[in-house]
Write a protein that holds these residues in place. Structure first.
Motif, short mmCIF file in Angstrom:
data_model
loop_
_atom_site.label_atom_id
_atom_site.label_comp_id
_atom_site.label_asym_id
_atom_site.label_seq_id
_atom_site.Cartn_x
_atom_site.Cartn_y
_atom_site.Cartn_z
N GLU A 1 33.07 -7.60 -33.00
CA GLU A 1 34.48 -7.20 -33.07
C GLU A 1 35.22 -7.71 -31.85
O GLU A 1 34.79 -7.55 -30.70
CB GLU A 1 34.57 -5.67 -33.13
CG GLU A 1 35.98 -5.17 -33.37
CD GLU A 1 36.49 -5.50 -34.77
OE1 GLU A 1 37.71 -5.62 -34.93
OE2 GLU A 1 35.64 -5.65 -35.68
N GLN B 1 26.78 -14.53 -35.14
CA GLN B 1 26.75 -13.08 -35.30
C GLN B 1 28.13 -12.50 -35.04
O GLN B 1 28.73 -12.71 -34.00
CB GLN B 1 25.74 -12.46 -34.33
CG GLN B 1 25.48 -10.99 -34.55
CD GLN B 1 24.77 -10.72 -35.87
OE1 GLN B 1 23.95 -11.50 -36.31
NE2 GLN B 1 25.10 -9.61 -36.50
N TRP B 2 28.65 -11.74 -36.01
CA TRP B 2 30.00 -11.20 -35.91
C TRP B 2 30.07 -10.08 -34.88
O TRP B 2 29.29 -9.15 -34.92
CB TRP B 2 30.46 -10.68 -37.27
CG TRP B 2 31.85 -10.11 -37.24
CD1 TRP B 2 32.20 -8.82 -37.04
CD2 TRP B 2 33.07 -10.84 -37.40
NE1 TRP B 2 33.56 -8.68 -37.07
CE2 TRP B 2 34.13 -9.91 -37.29
CE3 TRP B 2 33.36 -12.17 -37.63
CZ2 TRP B 2 35.46 -10.28 -37.40
CZ3 TRP B 2 34.69 -12.53 -37.74
CH2 TRP B 2 35.72 -11.60 -37.63
N LEU C 1 30.95 -13.98 -43.25
CA LEU C 1 29.66 -14.62 -43.03
C LEU C 1 29.76 -16.13 -42.87
O LEU C 1 28.85 -16.76 -42.36
CB LEU C 1 28.73 -14.31 -44.20
CG LEU C 1 28.50 -12.82 -44.49
CD1 LEU C 1 27.60 -12.67 -45.71
CD2 LEU C 1 27.90 -12.12 -43.29
N ASN D 1 31.01 -7.08 -47.76
CA ASN D 1 31.08 -5.81 -47.01
C ASN D 1 32.02 -5.91 -45.82
O ASN D 1 31.73 -5.45 -44.72
CB ASN D 1 29.69 -5.37 -46.55
CG ASN D 1 28.80 -4.96 -47.70
OD1 ASN D 1 29.28 -4.67 -48.79
ND2 ASN D 1 27.50 -4.95 -47.46
N ASN D 2 33.17 -6.57 -46.04
CA ASN D 2 34.20 -6.73 -45.02
C ASN D 2 33.70 -7.51 -43.79
O ASN D 2 34.26 -7.38 -42.70
CB ASN D 2 34.74 -5.37 -44.56
CG ASN D 2 35.46 -4.63 -45.67
OD1 ASN D 2 36.18 -5.26 -46.47
ND2 ASN D 2 35.27 -3.33 -45.74
N GLU D 3 32.67 -8.30 -43.97
CA GLU D 3 32.17 -9.13 -42.88
C GLU D 3 32.30 -10.59 -43.27
O GLU D 3 31.94 -10.99 -44.37
CB GLU D 3 30.70 -8.81 -42.57
CG GLU D 3 30.13 -9.66 -41.45
CD GLU D 3 28.67 -9.35 -41.18
OE1 GLU D 3 28.07 -10.00 -40.29
OE2 GLU D 3 28.11 -8.47 -41.87
#
Length: 450
Positions: A39, A36-37, A128, A124-126
């Motif tokens: 920040e 899970q990303w 994965l 979406n800039n994530e």
């Protein structure tokens, strides 16, 4: 949520990697997903699919550190892939030590005699995950790199949709479990309402028999009977609605496991609080109702109650429900003969001293095949095929409440003969049932401080 992905996503990855390996003559390739990303936190990579199958993952040096000179190595027979748990930044393009982000198409330094391409799965800039490919010394053309990026984009979108789908299914399962718990509570409450409702109907019918038709109170008693019958019909409608609702909620496995610690419907949201209880104070009003029902059904009714009994450790409301359910079962399944209740039994065990209350009937009995399952919710066994209505909840509620009160229950069917009870001996057509409740004495050492 599992990071490995659904079976469909894994199958898609396997197909894409097999196609890449054949098209670009790859030594190895793999898809890794990130944790899970969060920040500011460097996520680890978890392998999902490795091609060819059975490939052994080997550590990859961190490109952000100063490279060490190595001796030429013999070409390996297995692919060099990042191990499970490697940090995302360790696969990044060489750069400043503080840089941990992957660029759109970062290319790591060659390792051994092979060239590695690491492409992030971005949506979406994530980040994965990553797509890792290796092949021999032959370089990569712009067309090949573009095709690799398209595959990475496809896998990123598929991964995003897969996670979204699994999230929705987890929310749906959670909602179904919650609705299942609420349905069980509704079942319990409806079942608990039935016993006092039956008593009211019985009292109203007995009251009506005491008045002559010309008595001015006859109409009032007749109205009470009529309205109690109406309430009984409404209760049956609610029970049918609850049964239909439960049927709609069972396309998945059992929503509420037996070992679940859900609050009992008797006291929603809280566990039972135990205190000293005079058992005769609980029994006397219930026995009054039970004797009236027995009278209406032309059944014999016997009680054997000592004048004084030591207090037990229990919850008064819960104990009232326990006895109410057991009395209701005994009277409902006894068609001829009678019912007898005796109190004042004693049992001494290593866990403490228990006081026992036994209820005996000359009813239909419980077949041996059903006796091991009678405490399951909605289980009625052979009685489900009979004409006597029921929900299969009474004994389940009894067991749940007794467990919280540290009590025990014994059920014997056929009933053991006892001429002192006043009942006829058991027979093949009327084997009867004996139920004994054991509740801890208040002054019994293992229980008094619970």
């Amino acid at each position: 949520m599992s990071l490995s992905g659904s079976r469909e996503f894994v199958n898609l990855c396997q197909a894409q990697l097999a196609l890449l390996a054949q098209s670009f003559d790859l030594v190895s390739c793999a898809v890794y997903l990130t944790e899970q990303w969060v920040e500011g936190i460097n996520p680890k990579l978890v392998p999902v699919v490795v091609y060819p199958e059975g490939a052994t993952a080997k550590p990859v040096p961190n490109p952000s550190r100063t490279p060490q000179k190595t001796q030429p190595q013999t070409p390996l027979s297995h692919p060099l892939l990042p191990p499970a748990g490697v940090f995302l930044s360790e696969l990044a393009h060489p750069g400043p030590p503080q840089s941990t982000a992957l660029t759109k198409s970062s290319i790591a330094s060659p390792l051994s005699e092979e060239q590695q391409i690491v492409l992030p799965l971005l949506h979406n800039n994530e980040v994965l995950g990553v797509l890792v490919t290796r092949r021999e010394e032959e370089g990569w053309s712009e067309t090949e790199l573009s095709q690799l990026e398209k595959v990475a984009q496809t896998l990123a979108i598929a991964c995003f949709l897969d996670r979204q789908s699994r999230g929705v299914h987890e929310q749906l399962d959670q909602r179904l479990r919650s609705m299942g718990e609420q349905t069980d509570r509704l079942d319990d409450l409806l079942h608990q309402i039935r016993n006092p409702m039956t008593a009211l109907r019985t009292f109203s019918k007995l009251l009506l028999k005491r008045f002559l038709p010309e008595d001015r109170n006859y109409k009032i008693a007749e109205s009470i009977v009529r309205e109690s019958d109406r309430l009984q019909d409404l209760l049956q409608g609610l029970e049918q609605y609850a049964e239909d609702l439960e049927t709609q909620l069972t396309p998945t496995p059992k929503l509420l496991p037996a070992e679940s610690s859900r609050p009992l419907s008797l006291l929603p949201g809280a566990r039972l609080e135990l205190a000293p209880v005079e058992i005769l104070d609980i029994l006397e009003p219930l026995l009054l109702s039970a004797s009236a029902i027995a009278q209406e059904k032309n059944l014999q009714w016997f009680t054997h109650l000592p004048p004084h009994l030591p207090p037990i450790l229990a919850n008064g409301k819960a104990l009232r429900e326990v006895f109410s359910n057991l009395l209701d079962n005994a009277l409902k399944y006894t068609l001829t003969g009678g019912v007898a209740l005796e109190a004042g039994l004693t049992e001494i065990t290593p866990q403490g001293t228990y006081q026992g209350v036994a209820l005996h009937d000359t009813g239909l009995g419980i077949p041996p095949a059903d006796q091991g399952q009678i405490f399951q919710r909605h289980y009625r066994g052979v009685q489900a095929q009979g004409s006597i209505p029921g929900t299969g909840l009474g004994l389940a509620i009894v067991k749940e409440l007794l467990d919280q009160m540290q009590g025990k229950i014994e059920i014997m069917s056929p009933r053991q003969p006892n001429p002192n009870l006043g009942l006829l001996p058991p027979s093949p057509t009327q084997p009867g049932t004996s139920v004994i409740l054991w509740l801890p004495l208040f002054n019994s050492a293992p229980f008094q401080h619970d």
